[in-house]
Design a protein around this motif. Structure first.
Motif, PDB file in Angstrom:
ATOM      1  N   TYR A  85       0.838  -1.203   0.000  1.00 29.83           N
ATOM      2  CA  TYR A  85       0.000   0.000   0.000  1.00 29.83           C
ATOM      3  C   TYR A  85       0.870   1.249   0.000  1.00 29.83           C
ATOM      4  O   TYR A  85       2.020   1.217   0.436  1.00 29.83           O
ATOM      5  N   ASN A  86       0.298   2.351  -0.467  1.00 31.28           N
ATOM      6  CA  ASN A  86       0.995   3.628  -0.422  1.00 31.28           C
ATOM      7  C   ASN A  86       0.907   4.216   0.979  1.00 31.28           C
ATOM      8  O   ASN A  86      -0.149   4.130   1.623  1.00 31.28           O
ATOM      9  N   ALA A  87       1.996   4.805   1.422  1.00 29.49           N
ATOM     10  CA  ALA A  87       2.030   5.471   2.721  1.00 29.49           C
ATOM     11  C   ALA A  87       1.496   6.889   2.572  1.00 29.49           C
ATOM     12  O   ALA A  87       1.762   7.543   1.560  1.00 29.49           O
ATOM     13  N   PRO A  88       0.749   7.378   3.565  1.00 28.06           N
ATOM     14  CA  PRO A  88       0.339   8.784   3.507  1.00 28.06           C
ATOM     15  C   PRO A  88       1.587   9.656   3.550  1.00 28.06           C
ATOM     16  O   PRO A  88       2.571   9.309   4.197  1.00 28.06           O
ATOM     17  N   GLY A  89       1.533  10.806   2.859  1.00 25.92           N
ATOM     18  CA  GLY A  89       2.723  11.630   2.808  1.00 25.92           C
ATOM     19  C   GLY A  89       2.459  13.114   2.694  1.00 25.92           C
ATOM     20  O   GLY A  89       3.368  13.859   2.362  1.00 25.92           O
ATOM     21  N   SER A  90       1.232  13.527   2.965  1.00 27.21           N
ATOM     22  CA  SER A  90       0.937  14.958   2.880  1.00 27.21           C
ATOM     23  C   SER A  90       0.396  15.449   4.220  1.00 27.21           C
ATOM     24  O   SER A  90      -0.151  14.677   5.006  1.00 27.21           O
ATOM     25  N   TYR A  91       0.527  16.757   4.443  1.00 31.74           N
ATOM     26  CA  TYR A  91      -0.025  17.337   5.673  1.00 31.74           C
ATOM     27  C   TYR A  91      -1.521  17.060   5.760  1.00 31.74           C
ATOM     28  O   TYR A  91      -2.033  16.733   6.830  1.00 31.74           O
ATOM     29  N   ALA A  92      -2.228  17.191   4.631  1.00 36.08           N
ATOM     30  CA  ALA A  92      -3.675  16.968   4.629  1.00 36.08           C
ATOM     31  C   ALA A  92      -4.002  15.540   5.075  1.00 36.08           C
ATOM     32  O   ALA A  92      -4.920  15.331   5.888  1.00 36.08           O
ATOM     33  N   GLU A  93      -3.254  14.557   4.580  1.00 39.55           N
ATOM     34  CA  GLU A  93      -3.490  13.167   4.987  1.00 39.55           C
ATOM     35  C   GLU A  93      -3.161  12.973   6.465  1.00 39.55           C
ATOM     36  O   GLU A  93      -3.913  12.313   7.191  1.00 39.55           O
ATOM     37  N   PHE A  94      -2.047  13.530   6.911  1.00 41.23           N
ATOM     38  CA  PHE A  94      -1.671  13.373   8.311  1.00 41.23           C
ATOM     39  C   PHE A  94      -2.701  14.011   9.245  1.00 41.23           C
ATOM     40  O   PHE A  94      -3.057  13.436  10.267  1.00 41.23           O
ATOM     41  N   ILE A  95      -3.185  15.196   8.884  1.00 41.25           N
ATOM     42  CA  ILE A  95      -4.191  15.872   9.719  1.00 41.25           C
ATOM     43  C   ILE A  95      -5.455  15.033   9.804  1.00 41.25           C
ATOM     44  O   ILE A  95      -6.050  14.886  10.871  1.00 41.25           O
ATOM     45  N   GLU A  96      -5.855  14.468   8.669  1.00 39.90           N
ATOM     46  CA  GLU A  96      -7.074  13.654   8.643  1.00 39.90           C
ATOM     47  C   GLU A  96      -6.929  12.386   9.486  1.00 39.90           C
ATOM     48  O   GLU A  96      -7.866  11.976  10.161  1.00 39.90           O
ATOM     49  N   LEU A  97      -5.762  11.770   9.452  1.00 43.69           N
ATOM     50  CA  LEU A  97      -5.553  10.490  10.119  1.00 43.69           C
ATOM     51  C   LEU A  97      -5.138  10.608  11.585  1.00 43.69           C
ATOM     52  O   LEU A  97      -5.402   9.714  12.383  1.00 43.69           O
ATOM     53  N   SER A  98      -4.467  11.691  11.963  1.00 44.01           N
ATOM     54  CA  SER A  98      -3.842  11.795  13.284  1.00 44.01           C
ATOM     55  C   SER A  98      -4.843  12.056  14.403  1.00 44.01           C
ATOM     56  O   SER A  98      -5.808  12.789  14.234  1.00 44.01           O
ATOM     57  N   SER A  99      -4.550  11.487  15.570  1.00 44.19           N
ATOM     58  CA  SER A  99      -5.339  11.764  16.770  1.00 44.19           C
ATOM     59  C   SER A  99      -4.705  12.884  17.602  1.00 44.19           C
ATOM     60  O   SER A  99      -5.261  13.284  18.618  1.00 44.19           O
ATOM     61  N   ILE A 100      -3.557  13.387  17.157  1.00 39.59           N
ATOM     62  CA  ILE A 100      -2.821  14.409  17.902  1.00 39.59           C
ATOM     63  C   ILE A 100      -3.100  15.784  17.298  1.00 39.59           C
ATOM     64  O   ILE A 100      -2.991  15.968  16.087  1.00 39.59           O
TER      65      ILE A 100
END
Length: 168
Positions: A85-100
């Motif tokens: 699978y492809n790893a997330p690599g953008s700020y938008a993806e990280f913001i959407e996925l992160s609990s922090i």
């Protein structure tokens, strides 16, 4: 006449983990990567913006932690890729996925105690995410992911303890 482009002759992934399990593990690792990246970014932000009587100690501690975290991000992303699978690599993806929650640094950085408190909470969040994914990986027999997550748990639990001790 131009020849057709390269065609994939790669065989299907057959590493002993079923497609559904690989997908669930990769999705969990993506959340873990987002949490870890957000914590890395917050730690680096606090390294740049810490002030006060604990400046020297915290500036050095934060640098040590964010450097170690940065190097570990690659291992997680590469494990996601190894699962197909492809790893997330953008700020938008990280913001959407992160609990922090992010901490902006431009206006006014928090005082050092609040920085330390947020990093305790962030490291513990990374631990909780790692434990969830570890269970999924263990149930699927994905020993490399279990090993990776176990190592990350040891580091982030240690960071949470060290940071918490500054507030006691």
């Amino acid at each position: 006449m131009a020849s057709p482009g390269p065609q994939s002759s790669a065989p299907a992934i057959d590493i002993g983990i079923g497609d559904k399990d690989r997908k669930r593990i990769a999705q969990g690792l993506s959340v873990f990567l987002a949490d870890a990246y957000t914590l890395y970014l917050k730690t680096h932000n606090f390294h740049w913006n810490v002030t006060g009587p604990m400046f020297n100690a915290l500036h050095a501690m934060f640098e040590e932690q964010y450097t170690e975290q940065w190097n570990a991000l690659d291992e997680t992303a590469e494990r996601i890729r190894a699962l197909g699978y492809n790893a997330p690599g953008s700020y938008a993806e990280f913001i959407e996925l992160s609990s922090i929650k992010e901490e902006p640094g431009l206006e006014k950085a928090p005082e050092w105690r609040e920085m330390v408190r947020q990093l305790v909470v962030g490291n513990e969040a990374v631990c909780r995410t790692a434990r969830k994914v570890l269970k999924t990986a263990d149930d699927a027999g994905d020993d490399p992911s279990v090993d990776l997550l176990t190592q990350r748990l040891q580091i982030h639990e240690k960071y949470a303890w060290m940071l918490r001790s500054l507030l006691q």
